[in-house]
Design a protein around this motif. Structure first.
Motif, PDB file in Angstrom:
ATOM      1  N   ARG A  25      21.298 -42.160  20.912  1.00  0.00           N
ATOM      2  CA  ARG A  25      20.043 -41.593  20.426  1.00  0.00           C
ATOM      3  C   ARG A  25      18.973 -42.678  20.337  1.00  0.00           C
ATOM      4  O   ARG A  25      19.226 -43.763  19.816  1.00  0.00           O
ATOM      5  CB  ARG A  25      20.271 -40.973  19.054  1.00  0.00           C
ATOM      6  CG  ARG A  25      19.060 -40.300  18.497  1.00  0.00           C
ATOM      7  CD  ARG A  25      19.397 -39.616  17.201  1.00  0.00           C
ATOM      8  NE  ARG A  25      18.190 -38.975  16.694  1.00  0.00           N
ATOM      9  CZ  ARG A  25      18.009 -38.652  15.443  1.00  0.00           C
ATOM     10  NH1 ARG A  25      18.947 -38.865  14.561  1.00  0.00           N
ATOM     11  NH2 ARG A  25      16.897 -38.072  15.073  1.00  0.00           N
ATOM     12  N   ILE A  26      17.771 -42.354  20.838  1.00  0.00           N
ATOM     13  CA  ILE A  26      16.638 -43.276  20.742  1.00  0.00           C
ATOM     14  C   ILE A  26      15.633 -42.685  19.764  1.00  0.00           C
ATOM     15  O   ILE A  26      15.244 -41.530  19.891  1.00  0.00           O
ATOM     16  CB  ILE A  26      15.957 -43.481  22.110  1.00  0.00           C
ATOM     17  CG1 ILE A  26      16.925 -44.114  23.104  1.00  0.00           C
ATOM     18  CG2 ILE A  26      14.704 -44.327  21.956  1.00  0.00           C
ATOM     19  CD1 ILE A  26      16.376 -44.213  24.514  1.00  0.00           C
ATOM     20  N   LYS A  27      15.197 -43.495  18.801  1.00  0.00           N
ATOM     21  CA  LYS A  27      14.178 -43.083  17.840  1.00  0.00           C
ATOM     22  C   LYS A  27      13.167 -44.219  17.763  1.00  0.00           C
ATOM     23  O   LYS A  27      13.533 -45.356  17.490  1.00  0.00           O
ATOM     24  CB  LYS A  27      14.810 -42.817  16.472  1.00  0.00           C
ATOM     25  CG  LYS A  27      13.878 -42.205  15.474  1.00  0.00           C
ATOM     26  CD  LYS A  27      14.629 -41.821  14.212  1.00  0.00           C
ATOM     27  CE  LYS A  27      13.682 -41.172  13.233  1.00  0.00           C
ATOM     28  NZ  LYS A  27      14.361 -40.774  11.995  1.00  0.00           N
ATOM     29  N   SER A  28      11.875 -43.895  18.035  1.00  0.00           N
ATOM     30  CA  SER A  28      10.855 -44.931  18.081  1.00  0.00           C
ATOM     31  C   SER A  28       9.564 -44.465  17.417  1.00  0.00           C
ATOM     32  O   SER A  28       9.181 -43.310  17.551  1.00  0.00           O
ATOM     33  CB  SER A  28      10.567 -45.309  19.540  1.00  0.00           C
ATOM     34  OG  SER A  28       9.517 -46.235  19.619  1.00  0.00           O
ATOM     35  N   VAL A  38      19.045 -42.459  30.894  1.00  0.00           N
ATOM     36  CA  VAL A  38      19.305 -42.244  29.474  1.00  0.00           C
ATOM     37  C   VAL A  38      20.119 -40.972  29.312  1.00  0.00           C
ATOM     38  O   VAL A  38      19.797 -39.935  29.896  1.00  0.00           O
ATOM     39  CB  VAL A  38      17.985 -42.121  28.665  1.00  0.00           C
ATOM     40  CG1 VAL A  38      18.273 -41.708  27.228  1.00  0.00           C
ATOM     41  CG2 VAL A  38      17.209 -43.415  28.705  1.00  0.00           C
ATOM     42  N   ASP A  41      19.646 -37.981  22.922  1.00  0.00           N
ATOM     43  CA  ASP A  41      18.378 -37.463  22.433  1.00  0.00           C
ATOM     44  C   ASP A  41      17.346 -38.572  22.247  1.00  0.00           C
ATOM     45  O   ASP A  41      17.678 -39.715  21.922  1.00  0.00           O
ATOM     46  CB  ASP A  41      18.566 -36.708  21.126  1.00  0.00           C
ATOM     47  CG  ASP A  41      19.341 -35.414  21.317  1.00  0.00           C
ATOM     48  OD1 ASP A  41      19.493 -34.977  22.471  1.00  0.00           O
ATOM     49  OD2 ASP A  41      19.788 -34.846  20.311  1.00  0.00           O
ATOM     50  N   ILE A  42      16.064 -38.198  22.459  1.00  0.00           N
ATOM     51  CA  ILE A  42      14.952 -39.133  22.296  1.00  0.00           C
ATOM     52  C   ILE A  42      13.949 -38.528  21.327  1.00  0.00           C
ATOM     53  O   ILE A  42      13.507 -37.397  21.513  1.00  0.00           O
ATOM     54  CB  ILE A  42      14.254 -39.407  23.644  1.00  0.00           C
ATOM     55  CG1 ILE A  42      15.241 -39.997  24.651  1.00  0.00           C
ATOM     56  CG2 ILE A  42      13.046 -40.324  23.439  1.00  0.00           C
ATOM     57  CD1 ILE A  42      14.691 -40.073  26.067  1.00  0.00           C
ATOM     58  N   CYS A  44      10.300 -39.720  19.675  1.00  0.00           N
ATOM     59  CA  CYS A  44       9.288 -40.755  19.830  1.00  0.00           C
ATOM     60  C   CYS A  44       7.989 -40.291  19.177  1.00  0.00           C
ATOM     61  O   CYS A  44       7.454 -39.250  19.548  1.00  0.00           O
ATOM     62  CB  CYS A  44       9.087 -41.014  21.328  1.00  0.00           C
ATOM     63  SG  CYS A  44       7.824 -42.198  21.729  1.00  0.00           S
ATOM     64  N   LEU A  48       5.737 -40.731  25.564  1.00  0.00           N
ATOM     65  CA  LEU A  48       6.948 -41.004  26.335  1.00  0.00           C
ATOM     66  C   LEU A  48       6.636 -40.807  27.804  1.00  0.00           C
ATOM     67  O   LEU A  48       6.124 -39.754  28.196  1.00  0.00           O
ATOM     68  CB  LEU A  48       8.085 -40.072  25.912  1.00  0.00           C
ATOM     69  CG  LEU A  48       9.377 -40.198  26.720  1.00  0.00           C
ATOM     70  CD1 LEU A  48      10.024 -41.563  26.502  1.00  0.00           C
ATOM     71  CD2 LEU A  48      10.344 -39.094  26.348  1.00  0.00           C
ATOM     72  N   SER A  58      18.658 -35.372  28.195  1.00  0.00           N
ATOM     73  CA  SER A  58      18.280 -35.532  26.806  1.00  0.00           C
ATOM     74  C   SER A  58      17.445 -34.375  26.303  1.00  0.00           C
ATOM     75  O   SER A  58      16.736 -33.739  27.072  1.00  0.00           O
ATOM     76  CB  SER A  58      17.453 -36.827  26.693  1.00  0.00           C
ATOM     77  OG  SER A  58      16.936 -36.984  25.414  1.00  0.00           O
ATOM     78  N   ILE A  60      14.200 -33.999  24.103  1.00  0.00           N
ATOM     79  CA  ILE A  60      13.133 -34.960  23.859  1.00  0.00           C
ATOM     80  C   ILE A  60      12.083 -34.375  22.922  1.00  0.00           C
ATOM     81  O   ILE A  60      11.666 -33.233  23.089  1.00  0.00           O
ATOM     82  CB  ILE A  60      12.454 -35.359  25.191  1.00  0.00           C
ATOM     83  CG1 ILE A  60      13.468 -36.007  26.138  1.00  0.00           C
ATOM     84  CG2 ILE A  60      11.260 -36.257  24.941  1.00  0.00           C
ATOM     85  CD1 ILE A  60      12.941 -36.202  27.552  1.00  0.00           C
TER      86      ILE A  60
END
Length: 142
Positions: A25-28, A38, A41-42, A44, A48, A58, A60
């Motif tokens: 998982r990417i959290k930004s 990838v 889940d993303i 952001c 993106l 993912s 998103i």
């Protein structure tokens, strides 16, 4: 001594380069550009961008999403979702504004939400209305 720095959400803070694979998982809080692969889940808070050679599997959520590569999964843009001429989206899309350039591919259902692009879509109480297209769409801009 230490100052609170305000995060610039329009600045690309994170780059996942070509040849890189990320699973998880990417959290930004800032913007992200993906050129690699990838799976996961993303989330952001900024923008993106999915590059031309990117492959993303993912779900998103981001402020603005630009797809120039291939995405499998549901995407939700708080403001704008754009599929470029090389972009492919296989999944459901939710956004306030949605564009597909000539050559772009979208297979799924779309849902337009009230947001910056839809400020004029209001009911008599002054509240913004959701605009929903509930039928599946397969679109190839030509």
């Amino acid at each position: 001594m230490f100052r609170n720095k305000q995060q610039d959400l329009s600045k690309t803070d994170t780059l996942l380069g070509e040849g890189t694979t990320f699973e998880g998982r990417i959290k930004s809080k800032a913007s992200i550009r993906i050129e690699g692969r990838v799976v996961g889940d993303i989330q952001c808070e900024g923008d993106l961008t999915i590059g031309e050679k990117a492959m993303v599997e993912s779900n998103i959520l981001a402020r603005n999403i630009t797809i120039a590569g291939k995405v499998k999964g549901d995407v939700s843009a708080e403001s704008k979702l754009a599929i470029t001429s090389s972009g492919q989206l296989f999944g459901n899309a939710t956004s306030a504004a949605f564009t597909i350039e000539e050559g772009g591919i979208f297979t799924g259902s779309s849902r337009m939400t009230a947001g910056d692009a839809n400020k004029n879509a209001q009911d008599r109480s002054g509240k913004a209305k959701d605009i929903e297209l509930s039928h599946p769409v397969e679109a190839r801009a030509q």
